[in-house]
Design a protein around this motif. Structure first.
Motif, mmCIF file in Angstrom:
data_model
loop_
_atom_site.group_PDB
_atom_site.id
_atom_site.type_symbol
_atom_site.label_atom_id
_atom_site.label_comp_id
_atom_site.label_asym_id
_atom_site.label_seq_id
_atom_site.Cartn_x
_atom_site.Cartn_y
_atom_site.Cartn_z
ATOM 1 N N MET A 1 0.828 -1.216 0.000
ATOM 2 C CA MET A 1 0.000 0.000 0.000
ATOM 3 C C MET A 1 0.862 1.266 0.000
ATOM 4 N N HIS A 2 1.956 1.229 0.789
ATOM 5 C CA HIS A 2 2.791 2.426 0.851
ATOM 6 C C HIS A 2 3.567 2.638 -0.425
ATOM 7 N N SER A 3 3.891 1.529 -1.061
ATOM 8 C CA SER A 3 4.968 1.614 -2.042
ATOM 9 C C SER A 3 4.416 1.597 -3.454
ATOM 10 N N ILE A 4 5.330 1.734 -4.393
ATOM 11 C CA ILE A 4 4.905 1.863 -5.775
ATOM 12 C C ILE A 4 5.364 0.652 -6.564
ATOM 13 N N PRO A 5 4.712 0.368 -7.673
ATOM 14 C CA PRO A 5 5.093 -0.798 -8.472
ATOM 15 C C PRO A 5 6.547 -0.698 -8.929
ATOM 16 N N GLY A 6 7.210 -1.830 -8.916
ATOM 17 C CA GLY A 6 8.595 -1.888 -9.392
ATOM 18 C C GLY A 6 9.566 -1.216 -8.466
ATOM 19 N N ARG A 7 9.215 -1.133 -7.160
ATOM 20 C CA ARG A 7 10.071 -0.360 -6.267
ATOM 21 C C ARG A 7 11.437 -0.985 -6.090
ATOM 22 N N ARG A 8 11.469 -2.354 -6.092
ATOM 23 C CA ARG A 8 12.777 -2.991 -5.898
ATOM 24 C C ARG A 8 13.712 -2.637 -7.029
ATOM 25 N N GLN B 192 -7.709 2.023 1.995
ATOM 26 C CA GLN B 192 -7.983 0.735 1.380
ATOM 27 C C GLN B 192 -9.478 0.416 1.439
ATOM 28 N N ILE B 193 -10.080 0.727 2.581
ATOM 29 C CA ILE B 193 -11.516 0.476 2.733
ATOM 30 C C ILE B 193 -12.291 1.309 1.721
ATOM 31 N N ASP B 194 -11.857 2.558 1.532
ATOM 32 C CA ASP B 194 -12.526 3.421 0.561
ATOM 33 C C ASP B 194 -12.239 3.017 -0.875
ATOM 34 N N GLY B 195 -11.325 2.069 -1.064
ATOM 35 C CA GLY B 195 -10.976 1.644 -2.413
ATOM 36 C C GLY B 195 -10.215 2.707 -3.191
ATOM 37 N N ALA B 196 -9.389 3.470 -2.482
ATOM 38 C CA ALA B 196 -8.648 4.539 -3.157
ATOM 39 C C ALA B 196 -7.558 3.955 -4.046
#
Lengths: 268, 300
Positions: A1-8, B192-196
């Motif tokens: 959730m915090h991070s972005i795709p391809g961060r590694r 996440q709950i809000d589906g953002a």
């Protein structure tokens, strides 16, 4: 959730970008000059310690490291000890001209060293401090003291005011409260501020070079001069460069757990 | 919580005031004094009034032309490196690993370039970029790109900019990382709950939390790039020609190279004034942002 795709992949690429030039310097410091000039090799094929041996046995080289460390340590001690009470005052009290004073301090952190090079030369020559570690240590105060005040103010503000009040009710005098209670509470903040003072004093060259001639010459200045005089001794230059990176790397290792909060100057 | 008014606090600030005044005000007075005079050597000085300042701001004179050209180059340089380093720093901060030993490892490597003396940074890139002995220059020239920072203006600029990105992007990244770390996990769960979407999380949660540290980052990067001296001086010496001569390099050339004290002092004052104005703008924006946040928190 915090991070972005391809961060590694991003992180790995960025770290390689940071390390590659440093690797090249280390690589060259272990090569003979003949190998550096004649062929392009990715690692030293005939590794040698001759450049390091020369630096550690020649006083004109290794004294540069001692000189540099001397003024850096002096500067760190001066900066922290004058900045601590000021940080407390800015954090707790309102007084005549406080905001202007704070801005004035901050603006000195931003002042270009090139502006001060010549006046400092005159000033420190006039009072007989030229070519001593004290001159460089005091000159570096112009940007390190404001920075230390700024960082420490953030950390002092994180200490609840009730603690001061309780201490004074318990009969603590101000100096005793300061040294026995406040300083231990913000020990990590002092560490962070000391780290920054060390860092900016260690990396600065323009003022350090202008204010010294023979007996207090920093290693960074010795590097530039010797190289131009002796033609291009690339291996020796690289070895001297590698040795200047080591103190910084050691200091980072000690404060690694505080780096993140430290760089936010205690005010996230 | 309001601060109490206490004029005795001045005693606590006095040491700082004295130290900084000694190393800032005294030298600056010398500068002001020099800026109004001309010298023909031998410590003989002549009153020149505002002559140097007039010359400085007039592009048709030698001094003015050099100053304004270096100022333009320096502003362009600062804008370019801000445009690269701020977005890149944010991306790197978002790419930090979340836990485990890799966090410490990444932090240490990121901080490494920041603690290398500035002239060694220059030396590293000088060696790295040379077509004959440097990895970068060698590889570029062997894949068919004609790259030589000593003789080609554009190559020199690219080298200086890449060097600055290498040197300072970590500072922006570390500041942003500190901002990100202060975001409570609950915010993300709510999102996440809000589906953002990923972008919405960045815009609504992460960016506002990074606001303050980003402002510090932009301020520090702008100021430090505006007074950059050592790194480009070591790599290009301000050349080829004058193409990478920034304001500080020009100033040192005039002051310590030609010993033209009057001109150098006038340049110093104008230079300092520009810095002071920019600094004041940032400071105002920063304190206003801080006050607004306090008001919001107070209302909530």
């Amino acid at each position: 959730m915090h991070s972005i795709p391809g961060r590694r992949a991003i992180m790995a690429m960025f770290l390689i970008f940071l390390l590659l030039p440093i690797y090249w310097l280390v690589n060259m410091s272990f090569k003979t000059n003949a190998e550096i000039v004649s062929t392009m090799t990715l690692w030293p094929h005939t590794p040698t310690l001759q450049h390091y041996r020369r630096i550690f046995t020649d006083e004109s080289w290794y004294s540069g490291y001692i000189n540099s460390l001397e003024y850096v340590v002096l500067n760190t001690i001066i900066s922290i000890s004058v900045a601590l009470p000021a940080a407390y005052a800015f954090s707790r009290y309102r007084f005549l001209g406080d905001k202007h004073l704070f801005f004035w301090l901050l603006s000195n952190r931003m002042a270009p060293a090139a502006v001060y090079a010549l006046p400092f030369f005159n000033l420190y020559s006039a009072i007989g401090l030229f070519d001593t570690p004290w001159a460089v240590a005091l000159a570096h105060c112009i940007f390190n003291v404001p920075l230390a005040v700024w960082i420490l103010e953030g950390f002092v503000s994180g200490v609840p005011r009730e603690i001061d009040e309780t201490a004074f009710l318990d009969g603590y005098s101000f100096p005793r409260f300061f040294l026995r209670i406040l300083v231990p509470l913000i020990a990590s903040g002092i560490g962070v501020a000391a780290f920054f003072c060390f860092m900016f004093s260690w990396v600065e060259l323009l003022l350090a070079r202008t204010l010294t001639s023979v007996s207090a010459k920093p290693i960074a200045a010795i590097m530039t001069r010797t190289v131009s005089a002796a033609g291009m001794d690339w291996g020796l230059l690289a070895a001297a460069g590698v040795l200047t990176i080591i103190p910084g790397a050691l200091v980072i290792w000690f404060v690694r757990n505080y780096i993140a909060s430290g760089f936010a100057l205690g005010r996230v | 919580m309001d601060k109490t008014v206490n004029q005795k606090a001045w005693f606590l600030v006095l040491p700082v005031f004295l130290v900084v005044a000694f190393s800032a005000v005294l030298p600056l007075m010398t500068v002001v004094n020099y800026s109004m005079q001309d010298t023909f050597g031998n410590n003989q000085f002549f009153w020149n009034g505002v002559g140097w300042f007039k010359e400085l701001l007039d592009p048709s004179t030698d001094l003015g032309g050099r100053f304004l050209a270096s100022l333009g180059r320096n502003l362009f340089f600062s804008l370019v490196i801000l445009a690269i380093e701020v977005p890149l720093g944010i991306v790197v901060a978002l790419s930090m690993p979340r836990q485990g030993w890799t966090v410490a490892a990444c932090l240490v490597i990121l901080a490494l370039p920041l603690l290398i003396p500035w002239n060694v940074v220059g030396t590293i890139w000088q060696i790295f970029g040379r077509p004959d002995i440097g990895l970068l220059g060698y590889v570029l020239n062997h894949i068919g790109i004609d790259y030589n920072y000593v003789s080609n203006d554009i190559d020199a600029w690219v080298t200086v900019i890449v060097m600055d990105v290498w040197h300072w992007t970590s500072l922006v990244a570390l500041l942003c990382y500190a901002g990100l770390k202060s975001i409570p996990e609950a915010y993300y769960q709510a999102a996440q709950i809000d589906g953002a979407s990923r972008w919405a999380v960045f815009k609504a949660i992460q960016l506002p939390k990074m606001n303050r540290v980003l402002l510090i980052a932009v301020l520090l990067r702008f100021m430090d790039s505006f007074m950059i001296y050592t790194e480009p001086f070591v790599v290009t010496g301000g050349g080829p020609g004058n193409s990478t001569t920034f304001v500080s390099i020009e100033l040192v050339k005039i002051a310590l190279g030609q010993f033209d004290l009057g001109k150098a002092a006038a340049l110093s004052l104008v230079y300092n004034l520009i810095i002071l104005i920019v600094c004041w703008i940032f400071y105002t924006v920063m304190t206003n942002a801080g006050n607004e946040r306090k008001h919001q928190e107070g209302a909530a």
